[in-house]
Design a protein around this motif. Structure first.
Motif, PDB file in Angstrom:
ATOM      1  N   PHE A 129       9.679 -20.890  31.448  1.00  0.00           N
ATOM      2  CA  PHE A 129      10.266 -20.162  30.416  1.00  0.00           C
ATOM      3  C   PHE A 129      11.460 -20.699  29.985  1.00  0.00           C
ATOM      4  O   PHE A 129      12.528 -21.159  30.761  1.00  0.00           O
ATOM      5  N   LEU A 130      11.837 -20.507  28.522  1.00  0.00           N
ATOM      6  CA  LEU A 130      13.062 -21.343  28.053  1.00  0.00           C
ATOM      7  C   LEU A 130      13.681 -20.349  27.201  1.00  0.00           C
ATOM      8  O   LEU A 130      12.913 -20.035  25.908  1.00  0.00           O
ATOM      9  N   SER A 131      14.774 -19.951  27.273  1.00  0.00           N
ATOM     10  CA  SER A 131      15.644 -19.160  26.061  1.00  0.00           C
ATOM     11  C   SER A 131      16.742 -20.067  25.495  1.00  0.00           C
ATOM     12  O   SER A 131      17.714 -20.217  26.289  1.00  0.00           O
ATOM     13  N   ILE A 132      16.760 -20.423  24.342  1.00  0.00           N
ATOM     14  CA  ILE A 132      17.706 -21.430  23.772  1.00  0.00           C
ATOM     15  C   ILE A 132      18.403 -20.627  22.439  1.00  0.00           C
ATOM     16  O   ILE A 132      17.655 -19.682  21.717  1.00  0.00           O
ATOM     17  N   GLN A 133      19.406 -21.238  21.862  1.00  0.00           N
ATOM     18  CA  GLN A 133      19.856 -20.660  20.798  1.00  0.00           C
ATOM     19  C   GLN A 133      19.458 -21.539  19.767  1.00  0.00           C
ATOM     20  O   GLN A 133      19.007 -22.888  19.942  1.00  0.00           O
ATOM     21  N   GLU A 134      19.508 -21.104  18.458  1.00  0.00           N
ATOM     22  CA  GLU A 134      18.973 -22.009  17.206  1.00  0.00           C
ATOM     23  C   GLU A 134      19.767 -23.244  17.209  1.00  0.00           C
ATOM     24  O   GLU A 134      21.146 -23.227  17.389  1.00  0.00           O
ATOM     25  N   GLY A 135      19.196 -24.159  16.832  1.00  0.00           N
ATOM     26  CA  GLY A 135      19.964 -25.484  16.576  1.00  0.00           C
ATOM     27  C   GLY A 135      19.832 -26.468  17.887  1.00  0.00           C
ATOM     28  O   GLY A 135      20.466 -27.666  17.877  1.00  0.00           O
ATOM     29  N   GLU A 136      19.671 -25.950  19.012  1.00  0.00           N
ATOM     30  CA  GLU A 136      19.537 -26.728  20.195  1.00  0.00           C
ATOM     31  C   GLU A 136      18.273 -27.717  20.304  1.00  0.00           C
ATOM     32  O   GLU A 136      17.354 -27.257  19.768  1.00  0.00           O
ATOM     33  N   ASN A 137      18.495 -28.484  21.406  1.00  0.00           N
ATOM     34  CA  ASN A 137      17.205 -29.509  21.464  1.00  0.00           C
ATOM     35  C   ASN A 137      16.600 -28.736  22.879  1.00  0.00           C
ATOM     36  O   ASN A 137      17.317 -28.501  23.772  1.00  0.00           O
ATOM     37  N   LEU A 138      15.386 -29.271  23.065  1.00  0.00           N
ATOM     38  CA  LEU A 138      14.711 -28.903  24.376  1.00  0.00           C
ATOM     39  C   LEU A 138      13.466 -29.884  24.653  1.00  0.00           C
ATOM     40  O   LEU A 138      13.070 -30.612  23.861  1.00  0.00           O
TER      41      LEU A 138
ATOM     42  N   ALA B  68      16.534 -29.393  17.371  1.00  0.00           N
ATOM     43  CA  ALA B  68      17.082 -28.508  16.403  1.00  0.00           C
ATOM     44  C   ALA B  68      16.193 -27.338  16.327  1.00  0.00           C
ATOM     45  O   ALA B  68      15.641 -26.773  15.185  1.00  0.00           O
ATOM     46  N   ALA B  69      15.985 -26.656  17.334  1.00  0.00           N
ATOM     47  CA  ALA B  69      14.995 -25.664  17.558  1.00  0.00           C
ATOM     48  C   ALA B  69      15.256 -24.458  16.490  1.00  0.00           C
ATOM     49  O   ALA B  69      16.517 -24.145  16.197  1.00  0.00           O
TER      50      ALA B  69
ATOM     51  N   GLY C  23      -2.307 -26.493  31.120  1.00  0.00           N
ATOM     52  CA  GLY C  23      -1.594 -25.951  32.106  1.00  0.00           C
ATOM     53  C   GLY C  23      -1.109 -24.389  31.904  1.00  0.00           C
ATOM     54  O   GLY C  23      -1.665 -23.720  30.941  1.00  0.00           O
ATOM     55  N   ALA C  24      -0.178 -23.853  32.734  1.00  0.00           N
ATOM     56  CA  ALA C  24       0.122 -22.489  32.729  1.00  0.00           C
ATOM     57  C   ALA C  24       0.796 -22.061  31.356  1.00  0.00           C
ATOM     58  O   ALA C  24       0.808 -20.929  31.027  1.00  0.00           O
ATOM     59  N   GLY C  25       1.385 -22.992  30.851  1.00  0.00           N
ATOM     60  CA  GLY C  25       2.357 -22.790  29.570  1.00  0.00           C
ATOM     61  C   GLY C  25       3.828 -22.688  29.925  1.00  0.00           C
ATOM     62  O   GLY C  25       4.147 -22.335  31.011  1.00  0.00           O
ATOM     63  N   THR C  26       4.261 -22.951  28.564  1.00  0.00           N
ATOM     64  CA  THR C  26       6.143 -22.780  28.564  1.00  0.00           C
ATOM     65  C   THR C  26       6.293 -21.638  27.612  1.00  0.00           C
ATOM     66  O   THR C  26       5.790 -21.835  26.547  1.00  0.00           O
ATOM     67  N   ILE C  27       6.853 -20.622  27.828  1.00  0.00           N
ATOM     68  CA  ILE C  27       7.323 -19.573  26.859  1.00  0.00           C
ATOM     69  C   ILE C  27       8.729 -20.063  26.366  1.00  0.00           C
ATOM     70  O   ILE C  27       9.606 -20.164  26.993  1.00  0.00           O
ATOM     71  N   LEU C  28       8.811 -19.989  25.108  1.00  0.00           N
ATOM     72  CA  LEU C  28       9.978 -20.615  24.516  1.00  0.00           C
ATOM     73  C   LEU C  28      10.354 -19.579  23.537  1.00  0.00           C
ATOM     74  O   LEU C  28       9.642 -19.068  22.679  1.00  0.00           O
ATOM     75  N   ARG C  29      11.823 -18.923  23.524  1.00  0.00           N
ATOM     76  CA  ARG C  29      12.319 -18.112  22.884  1.00  0.00           C
ATOM     77  C   ARG C  29      13.364 -18.705  22.232  1.00  0.00           C
ATOM     78  O   ARG C  29      14.255 -19.115  22.869  1.00  0.00           O
ATOM     79  N   VAL C  30      13.762 -18.842  20.933  1.00  0.00           N
ATOM     80  CA  VAL C  30      14.761 -19.462  20.142  1.00  0.00           C
ATOM     81  C   VAL C  30      15.262 -18.466  19.547  1.00  0.00           C
ATOM     82  O   VAL C  30      14.844 -17.812  18.618  1.00  0.00           O
ATOM     83  N   LYS C  31      16.579 -18.127  19.868  1.00  0.00           N
ATOM     84  CA  LYS C  31      17.432 -16.923  19.366  1.00  0.00           C
ATOM     85  C   LYS C  31      18.305 -17.451  18.211  1.00  0.00           C
ATOM     86  O   LYS C  31      18.718 -18.410  18.299  1.00  0.00           O
ATOM     87  N   SER C  32      18.311 -16.565  17.092  1.00  0.00           N
ATOM     88  CA  SER C  32      19.079 -16.872  15.834  1.00  0.00           C
ATOM     89  C   SER C  32      20.710 -16.485  16.051  1.00  0.00           C
ATOM     90  O   SER C  32      20.840 -15.764  17.016  1.00  0.00           O
TER      91      SER C  32
END
Lengths: 116, 111
Positions: B10-19, B78-79, B102-111
């Protein structure tokens, strides 16, 4: 429609009942695949058809699961004596030819099966 | 045990970040694919990589296949909130014709 369609979109049944899940592949696609996706997991291969025949059914978990594709188009996944552990999203995909590492598989939206 | 291990889960990041999302295995794959899946829908293919060391770019997404064809990565620059979803890697083993996920990665990009 142009994509893979699956019916029903949701199915709730009781333990011990029989269910059928239907898949309509993209017209002209000779290969058809069934996968099962449990919560928090990636899809797990069940079976794949080339035309009317099951080319690989090694992913079917046990003999309660069976799938057919009598005319080489629509496929039906049949589950007998359902168990609570069968609850999952059942995905169908099709490709123009067998996907031996190259051909794109197009997935349907899935049928969400809940066994109570 | 998953044949393909994805990280992070799981990955939760801010808009504009790289991942970067990783997909690793001890087995060799003839090809590896990345999919994106949104709630209530089936996975949609993003890319297929076939050659060891191969790098493919799809707009802000960069995919790499390891030299030994045992691992892969997905890098997003720049997500954006529209990138939110479940990212799945999947591969064909060297002598098989089944797609292994694979089991997957849940990505959430917050504005």
């Amino acid at each position: 429609g142009a994509g893979v369609s699956q019916t029903p979109s949701n199915k709730v049944t009781e333990k011990g009942k029989y269910v059928e899940l239907r898949c309509d592949p993209i017209s002209g696609h000779t290969a058809l695949y069934w996968y099962r996706q449990s919560l928090g997991q990636g899809p797990e291969f069940l079976i794949y058809f080339q035309g009317t025949g099951a080319a690989d059914d090694s992913g079917l978990p046990n003999d309660r699961f069976f799938a057919v594709r009598p005319e080489g188009s629509v496929s039906t996944l049949k589950i007998q004596r359902t168990e609570r552990g069968d609850s999952a999203v059942y995905l169908c995909a099709s490709s123009l030819t067998p996907d031996l590492g190259g051909e794109t598989q197009y997935f349907g939206p899935g049928t969400r099966l809940l066994v109570l | 045990t998953q044949l393909l291990e994805q990280s992070p889960q799981f990955l939760s990041i801010q808009e504009g970040e790289n991942l970067t999302v990783y997909c690793n295995s001890s087995s060799v794959f003839s090809s590896l694919q990345w999919y994106r899946q949104e709630p209530g829908e089936g996975p949609v293919l993003l890319v297929t990589v076939v050659t060891g060391g191969e790098v493919k770019k799809l707009k802000r997404l960069t995919f790499q296949f390891g030299d030994a064809r045992k691992d892969s990565s997905l890098h997003i620059t720049a997500a954006q909130p529209g990138d939110t979803g479940l990212y799945l890697c999947a591969g064909f083993m060297e002598y098989g014709n089944k797609l292994v996920f694979g089991a997957g990665t849940i990505l959430r990009v917050k504005s």
